[in-house]
Enzyme design. Structure first.
Site, PDB file in Angstrom:
ATOM      1  N   TYR A   7       0.598   4.236   1.015  1.00 59.73           N
ATOM      2  CA  TYR A   7       0.658   5.156   2.159  1.00 59.73           C
ATOM      3  C   TYR A   7       1.153   4.489   3.448  1.00 59.73           C
ATOM      4  CZ  TYR A   7      -4.004   3.071   2.944  1.00 59.73           C
ATOM      5  OH  TYR A   7      -5.053   2.205   3.122  1.00 59.73           O
ATOM      6  N   SER A  62      -8.561  -4.096   6.994  1.00 58.55           N
ATOM      7  CA  SER A  62      -8.243  -2.844   6.314  1.00 58.55           C
ATOM      8  C   SER A  62      -8.931  -2.760   4.962  1.00 58.55           C
ATOM      9  CB  SER A  62      -6.727  -2.719   6.122  1.00 58.55           C
ATOM     10  OG  SER A  62      -6.069  -2.683   7.365  1.00 58.55           O
ATOM     11  N   CYS A  65       0.843  -1.193   0.000  1.00 60.17           N
ATOM     12  CA  CYS A  65       0.000   0.000   0.000  1.00 60.17           C
ATOM     13  C   CYS A  65       0.883   1.250   0.000  1.00 60.17           C
ATOM     14  CB  CYS A  65      -0.921   0.004   1.213  1.00 60.17           C
ATOM     15  SG  CYS A  65      -1.951  -1.482   1.315  1.00 60.17           S
ATOM     16  N   ASP A  77       3.841   2.605  18.052  1.00 59.47           N
ATOM     17  CA  ASP A  77       4.195   2.081  16.733  1.00 59.47           C
ATOM     18  C   ASP A  77       4.379   3.176  15.690  1.00 59.47           C
ATOM     19  OD1 ASP A  77       1.428   2.554  16.679  1.00 59.47           O
ATOM     20  OD2 ASP A  77       1.054   0.960  15.237  1.00 59.47           O
TER      21      ASP A  77
END
Length: 439
Positions: free
Chosen positions: A23, A124, A21, A276
């Site tokens: 992004y 997602s 992905c 994270d």
């Protein structure tokens, strides 16, 4: 030292992923381990983490498995995880276990296991096909059909799940289209995260990232669509937090809380980081094979991080929304290279959002124009006024109760409420929490 509200994110395959992905914020983490092609966590590390975590005395045991793509570890690894958790569980311990995934490998066998062990799955997907173009495989193929197949198999096996929508330049102009996607697919549980990734220049963001103005436009329009739908069974994580704040209940989302020291991230080899979004060498707290979590959380690196994260920029101190915004997420300042007393990246958005949302909620509460939402807010207000909700720190993201030795689901409607009130769940916390599912 005890950390009763601590939650842990574990990255068992680090940044490794079977998708690419555009992004993705976690891909750069791979640079920390340049000589490792397939980072994979060993069961021994899981064992050490569980033992050290439980030694901190968490009120709820909250473990989230993320990545990268955690399912690259294989199903047998997660079978071992459940066994390890059970081995370390003490009488009365409940494990809240979640799994964030792109859904590529999910099949009947995976979902049978996830349902049986009460995992809360985050899937997602960024909306309908035409808005999901950023999510692709390494060969450039779109991932939408794979995500929709995963949705069906999750539903088939009655796995508890929500959808994670990243707001990027691909979908930020279409909040109504994204909300309609939720309705068309009967997706009652969702969360939205703004893409705000740095591009290497102080205060600047990547081409896929959104502006504060776009974020405000998207979230206020999404909220208005939720209001227009007049159905509180559609849970959207941020709206749920705004509802908590509207009634002076503690928010669940860490970006709305004062304390930025109740979540740590554990990498595949046992390295520990404070968040994270800050998995960088300068923030490394230590490694569970060399130090305990207690030692790391008491150490100077973690204390300095928490102190800096909780520092409020000067302009925040007189803001009428401070008690709700808390200066925003630290990543929208430090991660983007914004000066200590500079304007947080999403400041404009937060002011607009809280002003719009709170004024709209007041109108709904006062007038039954939206009958179901009006009744919903009125019921919450009565329960809060009657003291039926304890003002205690909320559960962290992704908590889904599962006793380690004998898995069970969250309380059913007629079960005793776990808060200890003596009432049935449906007449106590379930009246609000029933629409509040952690990410």
């Amino acid at each position: 030292m005890k950390k009763p509200n601590l939650g842990i994110l574990i990255k068992p395959a680090s940044s490794d992923c079977n998708m690419a992905c555009a992004y993705c914020y976690y891909r750069p983490v791979g640079d920390l381990y340049p000589d490792v092609r397939r980072p994979r966590m060993s069961p021994g590390i899981v064992d050490v983490v569980c033992r050290q975590y439980l030694a901190l005395g968490p009120r709820e045991i909250k473990i989230g498995w993320q990545g990268g793509e955690p399912t690259l570890m294989g199903l047998d690894f997660f079978r071992q995880v459940v066994q390890i958790e059970g081995k370390h569980a003490r009488p009365g311990d409940c494990f809240g276990t979640s799994l964030q995934t792109n859904g590529v490998v999910l099949d009947d066998e995976w979902c049978t296991f996830l349902a049986a062990n009460k995992f809360l799955v985050g899937l997602s997907v960024d909306g309908p096909r035409q808005l999901n173009g950023v999510r692709r495989f390494p060969n450039g193929e779109p991932a939408f059909d794979v995500a929709m197949r995963a949705l069906e198999v999750l539903k088939k096996h009655r796995v508890e799940f929500n959808v994670l929508v990243v707001i990027s330049q691909a979908n930020v102009r279409h909040p109504d289209g994204v909300f309609e996607f939720l309705l068309e697919n009967d997706l009652h549980f969702s969360q939205f995260i703004p893409c705000t990734e740095p591009d290497g220049t102080a205060g600047a963001v990547s081409e896929h990232s959104i502006t504060a103005g776009q974020y405000a436009d998207f979230m206020t329009a999404l909220f208005d669509a939720w209001v227009e739908n007049d159905d509180p069974t559609y849970y959207i994580r941020r709206i749920d937090n705004w509802l908590h704040q509207f009634f002076d209940l503690p928010p669940e989302c860490c970006e709305y809380r004062e304390d930025c020291s109740n979540l740590v991230t554990v990498e595949w080899n046992g390295d520990v980081y404070p968040c994270d979004f800050f998995v960088e060498e300068r923030y490394r707290l230590g490694n569970v094979r060399e130090q305990t979590l207690e030692q790391m959380l008491s150490g100077p690196t973690f204390r300095a991080f928490a102190r800096e994260a909780e520092h409020l920029p000067a302009l925040c101190k007189d803001c009428r929304w401070l008690r709700y915004c808390r200066g925003g997420c630290y990543r929208h300042r430090r991660k983007l290279g914004i000066a200590e007393d500079g304007v947080p990246y999403l400041c404009e958005a937060k002011v607009r959002i809280f002003d719009h949302v709170f004024s709209t909620l007041r109108e709904i509460k006062q007038k039954p124009v939206r009958p179901r939402l009006h009744a919903f807010l009125d019921r919450i207000g009565r329960d809060v006024a009657a003291g039926r909700f304890e003002m205690r720190p909320p559960a962290a993201p992704q908590a889904q109760d599962r006793p380690a030795a004998a898995p069970r689901s969250r309380p059913q409607r007629n079960d005793p409420c776990p808060c200890g009130s003596g009432k049935k769940f449906k007449h106590c916390c379930g009246r609000v929490v029933g629409t509040s599912r952690r990410r």
